[in-house]
Structure formats: C-alpha cells, structure tokens
Design a protein around this motif. Structure first.
Motif, mmCIF file in Angstrom:
data_model
loop_
_atom_site.group_PDB
_atom_site.id
_atom_site.type_symbol
_atom_site.label_atom_id
_atom_site.label_comp_id
_atom_site.label_asym_id
_atom_site.label_seq_id
_atom_site.Cartn_x
_atom_site.Cartn_y
_atom_site.Cartn_z
ATOM 1 N N VAL A 21 0.858 -1.190 0.000
ATOM 2 C CA VAL A 21 0.000 0.000 0.000
ATOM 3 C C VAL A 21 0.889 1.234 0.000
ATOM 4 C CG1 VAL A 21 -1.756 1.316 1.249
ATOM 5 C CG2 VAL A 21 -1.817 -1.200 1.280
ATOM 6 N N ILE A 22 0.573 2.188 -0.882
ATOM 7 C CA ILE A 22 1.315 3.446 -0.956
ATOM 8 C C ILE A 22 0.400 4.570 -0.482
ATOM 9 C CG2 ILE A 22 2.582 5.049 -2.442
ATOM 10 C CD1 ILE A 22 3.022 2.663 -4.369
ATOM 11 N N ALA A 23 0.748 5.160 0.648
ATOM 12 C CA ALA A 23 -0.078 6.233 1.211
ATOM 13 C C ALA A 23 -0.032 7.470 0.325
ATOM 14 C CB ALA A 23 0.415 6.580 2.615
ATOM 15 N N HIS A 33 5.559 8.491 -0.787
ATOM 16 C CA HIS A 33 5.814 7.578 0.325
ATOM 17 C C HIS A 33 6.180 6.190 -0.188
ATOM 18 C CE1 HIS A 33 4.618 10.336 3.434
ATOM 19 N NE2 HIS A 33 3.429 10.539 2.878
ATOM 20 N N LEU A 35 6.178 2.141 -0.263
ATOM 21 C CA LEU A 35 5.083 1.199 -0.017
ATOM 22 C C LEU A 35 5.324 0.431 1.274
ATOM 23 C CD1 LEU A 35 5.682 -2.088 -0.690
ATOM 24 C CD2 LEU A 35 5.944 -1.154 -2.969
ATOM 25 N N ARG A 36 4.237 0.071 1.935
ATOM 26 C CA ARG A 36 4.272 -0.800 3.105
ATOM 27 C C ARG A 36 3.541 -2.080 2.765
ATOM 28 N NH1 ARG A 36 6.205 4.390 4.101
ATOM 29 N NH2 ARG A 36 6.783 4.640 6.295
ATOM 30 N N CYS A 75 1.541 4.950 6.868
ATOM 31 C CA CYS A 75 0.574 4.135 6.135
ATOM 32 C C CYS A 75 -0.551 3.616 7.021
ATOM 33 C CB CYS A 75 1.296 2.969 5.449
ATOM 34 S SG CYS A 75 0.378 2.302 4.046
ATOM 35 N N SER A 76 -0.229 3.257 8.260
ATOM 36 C CA SER A 76 -1.284 2.731 9.130
ATOM 37 C C SER A 76 -2.344 3.787 9.389
ATOM 38 C CB SER A 76 -0.690 2.225 10.446
ATOM 39 O OG SER A 76 -0.186 3.283 11.231
ATOM 40 N N PHE A 78 -2.952 6.392 7.440
ATOM 41 C CA PHE A 78 -3.617 6.629 6.155
ATOM 42 C C PHE A 78 -4.754 5.621 5.954
ATOM 43 C CE2 PHE A 78 -3.707 5.083 1.690
ATOM 44 C CZ PHE A 78 -4.337 6.171 1.098
ATOM 45 N N LEU A 79 -4.468 4.350 6.198
ATOM 46 C CA LEU A 79 -5.482 3.318 6.006
ATOM 47 C C LEU A 79 -6.622 3.445 7.021
ATOM 48 C CD1 LEU A 79 -3.259 0.196 5.232
ATOM 49 C CD2 LEU A 79 -4.889 1.283 3.669
#
Length: 257
Positions: A21-23, A33, A35-36, A75-76, A78-79
């Motif tokens: 996932v890319i924020a 950002h 990716l995570r 990212c966390s 963001f999601l």
C-alpha cells in the motif's frame, strides 16, 4: 486495530500473500511515500465471495519519540482514516513464504501475535467458512494467538464460531499476557501457552504432513525454539538442525518483524 476492506478489482491472490500500500502525499523530502506491505487477511474469494476485495488487519501506529514529539505511522494512519469509496494505490500481490498448503488433510499449526493473525484468518476462512468443489479441509488446524489484553483479541467471535462449526478440525488457544498466567504464575505469552501442549506439539512436528506458520512479533521465535530444544534433545535430535530440515521441506514458515 482496524479491519480495512479494499476493493481491488482484478487482483487475484492466494491465501498467505501480501499486498503493498502506498499512502497518499509525500515524505519530508518531497518524494512519494514508500510502499508498506500488509498480510492479506481474507481468503482468495474475499469477504464478500466475489474475488474483488482484499481485507487487511491494521494497527494504527502512534507513539512519542525521545524528543517528546508525537509520531504517527504514515501508512497505518492513512489506512485507518480512509473514507468509504476513497482510492488506494496498491501493488502486488507478493509472497511465497506463508502460502497455505494445498493438502486438505494437512496439520497446520499457526502461531500469531497481534495483527500477525491476518494470514491465518485467510487460511481459516477457506477451511471453515467457504465451500469449494476442489477443496474440503479434513485435517487439524491449531491456532495459538497471543495478545496483551483480551480486548485486543482480533476476530475472536469469528474464531470461536469456526471452533463451534468444526470442533474436530480446529483447535484454538489464546495467550493474553497481561491478564493470564500459567500454573507457575508466569505471564501467558504465546510460547508459555504452547508449553502446556509441548509433548503433543512435538509429536505433530515429527509427521510429514505437519506445517508450522509463524507471523507477528519476532520475540516469540526464540521462546518457541527454547521449548523445542529440550523436547528434541529427549529424542536425540538437534532442534536447530531439525528446524532447517523443516524449512527446506516448506514445513516451517516464518514472517516476523
């Protein structure tokens, strides 16, 4: 902890894989950002059975650094802050280490801490919540889930429902470190709970169709090794050498952080 469902369209994946996932936005250097990777928490059919969604299990990361500043995981957060219908940049799927075994009669021992439950939820949905023409699980699935407090037991109701549905095929053990202790008064970590069944687990590990999967905090790996070292030694087996054999035959699979 949050359960995020991403409508992924045509992104076929297998149980045990991850997506990147890319924020949105840029980092402090003005670059996109990085990716995570997140383990996929849904079966290949997705939670709605249409093969068009990907479910993720996400913990919002917020902490105070040494300078007293509040830091939020990019990212966390963001999601966790996504609104329904928002677009998300994803990559993948990727990953071979945690792929679910194809043998429907396999013994599958799953060791998870916190959000490490994600890949095992994908396994268990396929085993117990879905019907497939070419797959019906008839083996033993045994999940050990470790968390600090009982209110952080992810998917507890789902897991207990599976146990009701398939009492002969699914065993479920929780280890709640801040609330439970063993007979010696020690905190109940995942390795502490496993130690209560150590002889039985060792016998299972000597079988050709037993697969072990470990996902979550890296700290649990040493504790599990400590249990197995003594058990293997009683049979004249060097555990670390034996574990290498299990890894080579894809029966010992680890994804820790």
């Amino acid at each position: 902890m949050y359960w995020v469902v991403v409508h992924a369209g045509e992104v076929p994946y297998r149980e045990g894989q991850s997506i990147g996932v890319i924020a949105d936005g840029e980092d402090k250097n003005g670059k996109p950002h990085k990716l995570r990777l997140y383990s996929i928490a849904s079966s290949a059919l997705g939670d709605f059975g249409d093969s068009k969604t990907v479910s993720l299990c996400v913990k919002r990361l917020v902490y105070t650094n040494d300078q007293g500043e509040v830091v939020k995981g990019v990212c966390s957060n963001f999601l966790c802050d996504l609104k329904p219908g928002a677009e998300v940049k994803i990559t993948g799927p990727v990953g071979k280490e945690m792929l679910m075994p194809k043998d429907p009669n396999a013994t599958i021992i799953m060791l998870a801490t916190g959000t490490g439950i994600a890949p095992f939820r994908s396994f268990l949905w396929k085993m117990f919540f879905e019907e497939h023409e070419d797959y019906k699980y008839t083996g033993l699935a045994w999940l050990f889930l470790g968390v600090p407090t009982s209110d952080t037991l992810l998917y507890k109701e789902e897991l207990e429902k599976m146990k009701e549905m398939a009492p002969d095929n699914f065993r479920l053990d929780f280890a709640v470190s801040r609330e439970q202790t063993n007979a010696a008064g020690e905190k109940m970590y995942i390795q502490t709970r496993m130690a209560e069944y150590k002889e039985e687990l060792w016998e299972l590990l000597k079988k050709d169709n037993t697969y072990v999967y470990m996902c979550g905090l890296k700290g649990m790996e040493k504790g599990i090794d400590d249990i197995m070292l003594d058990l293997a030694a009683k049979d004249g087996i060097n555990w670390l050498d034996y574990k290498k054999q299990l890894k080579k035959s894809e029966q010992w699979n680890v994804e820790v952080y």
